[in-house]
Design a protein around this motif. Structure first.
Motif, PDB file in Angstrom:
ATOM      1  N   ALA A  18      72.821  27.204  31.369  1.00  0.00           N
ATOM      2  CA  ALA A  18      73.162  26.501  32.615  1.00  0.00           C
ATOM      3  C   ALA A  18      72.431  27.142  33.796  1.00  0.00           C
ATOM      4  N   HIS A  19      72.319  28.466  33.785  1.00  0.00           N
ATOM      5  CA  HIS A  19      71.590  29.199  34.823  1.00  0.00           C
ATOM      6  C   HIS A  19      70.119  28.767  34.839  1.00  0.00           C
ATOM      7  N   GLN A  20      69.509  28.719  33.661  1.00  0.00           N
ATOM      8  CA  GLN A  20      68.106  28.301  33.570  1.00  0.00           C
ATOM      9  C   GLN A  20      67.931  26.860  34.052  1.00  0.00           C
ATOM     10  N   LYS A  21      68.819  25.976  33.642  1.00  0.00           N
ATOM     11  CA  LYS A  21      68.748  24.571  34.061  1.00  0.00           C
ATOM     12  C   LYS A  21      68.899  24.454  35.582  1.00  0.00           C
ATOM     13  N   TRP A  22      69.834  25.226  36.158  1.00  0.00           N
ATOM     14  CA  TRP A  22      70.041  25.182  37.610  1.00  0.00           C
ATOM     15  C   TRP A  22      68.761  25.607  38.333  1.00  0.00           C
ATOM     16  N   LEU A  23      68.120  26.672  37.858  1.00  0.00           N
ATOM     17  CA  LEU A  23      66.871  27.122  38.483  1.00  0.00           C
ATOM     18  C   LEU A  23      65.765  26.081  38.339  1.00  0.00           C
ATOM     19  N   GLU A  24      65.666  25.467  37.168  1.00  0.00           N
ATOM     20  CA  GLU A  24      64.655  24.415  36.975  1.00  0.00           C
ATOM     21  C   GLU A  24      64.839  23.288  37.994  1.00  0.00           C
ATOM     22  N   GLU A  25      66.084  22.941  38.273  1.00  0.00           N
ATOM     23  CA  GLU A  25      66.389  21.835  39.177  1.00  0.00           C
ATOM     24  C   GLU A  25      66.339  22.221  40.654  1.00  0.00           C
ATOM     25  N   ASN A  26      66.530  23.499  40.976  1.00  0.00           N
ATOM     26  CA  ASN A  26      66.723  23.898  42.371  1.00  0.00           C
ATOM     27  C   ASN A  26      65.741  24.932  42.927  1.00  0.00           C
ATOM     28  N   GLU A  27      64.876  25.496  42.098  1.00  0.00           N
ATOM     29  CA  GLU A  27      64.033  26.589  42.561  1.00  0.00           C
ATOM     30  C   GLU A  27      63.098  26.178  43.706  1.00  0.00           C
ATOM     31  N   ALA A  28      62.506  25.009  43.644  1.00  0.00           N
ATOM     32  CA  ALA A  28      61.591  24.570  44.713  1.00  0.00           C
ATOM     33  C   ALA A  28      62.334  24.416  46.040  1.00  0.00           C
ATOM     34  N   THR A  29      63.540  23.862  45.998  1.00  0.00           N
ATOM     35  CA  THR A  29      64.336  23.699  47.216  1.00  0.00           C
ATOM     36  C   THR A  29      64.783  25.051  47.742  1.00  0.00           C
ATOM     37  N   LEU A  30      65.155  25.946  46.845  1.00  0.00           N
ATOM     38  CA  LEU A  30      65.539  27.303  47.250  1.00  0.00           C
ATOM     39  C   LEU A  30      64.372  27.986  47.964  1.00  0.00           C
ATOM     40  N   ALA A  31      63.175  27.898  47.403  1.00  0.00           N
ATOM     41  CA  ALA A  31      61.997  28.514  48.015  1.00  0.00           C
ATOM     42  C   ALA A  31      61.743  27.933  49.411  1.00  0.00           C
TER      43      ALA A  31
END
Length: 119
Positions: A18-31
């Motif tokens: 779930a952590h990996q999936k969350w990062l896949e979906e949100n990393e660009a927005t987080l950056a």
């Protein structure tokens, strides 16, 4: 001045995928949500390391000054911003037990005050 902030952490048991999936979906927005003077460099999983006390995951940020730490703290208080919202979502995965490993803040050698002790 340049700093690298290393946020080492471990993920709660059973939350790795779930952590990996969350990062896949949100990393660009987080950056994109980082405050002024802060650049998101990425979140990494440890593949090989002799370090046993710094967590299995590392999140790296480049900071332009000590003031960037204050801007991060201020931005994190705003739960309605992308940065604040994403950090709250992200925090659900981390293991916050006191015995869980974590990491630190590193300063560029060319910016650090370094001197040889007098003999």
């Amino acid at each position: 001045m340049r700093f690298i902030s290393e946020g080492g952490y471990s993920v709660k048991l059973g939350q790795e995928e779930a952590h990996q999936k969350w990062l896949e979906e949100n990393e660009a927005t987080l950056a994109a949500s980082m405050p002024e003077g802060v650049k998101y460099l990425g979140t990494f999983v440890t593949v090989l390391s002799s370090e046993k006390q710094a967590g299995f995951y590392k999140q790296y940020l480049e900071l332009d000054s000590y003031g960037a730490l204050d801007r991060l703290a201020t931005a994190n208080k705003d739960a309605a911003s992308d940065f604040g919202r994403l950090n709250r979502e992200f925090s659900a995965f981390a293991d916050y037990e006191y015995a869980a490993p974590w990491s630190g803040l590193y300063k560029a050698v060319v910016d650090a005050t370094i001197f040889d002790p007098e003999s």
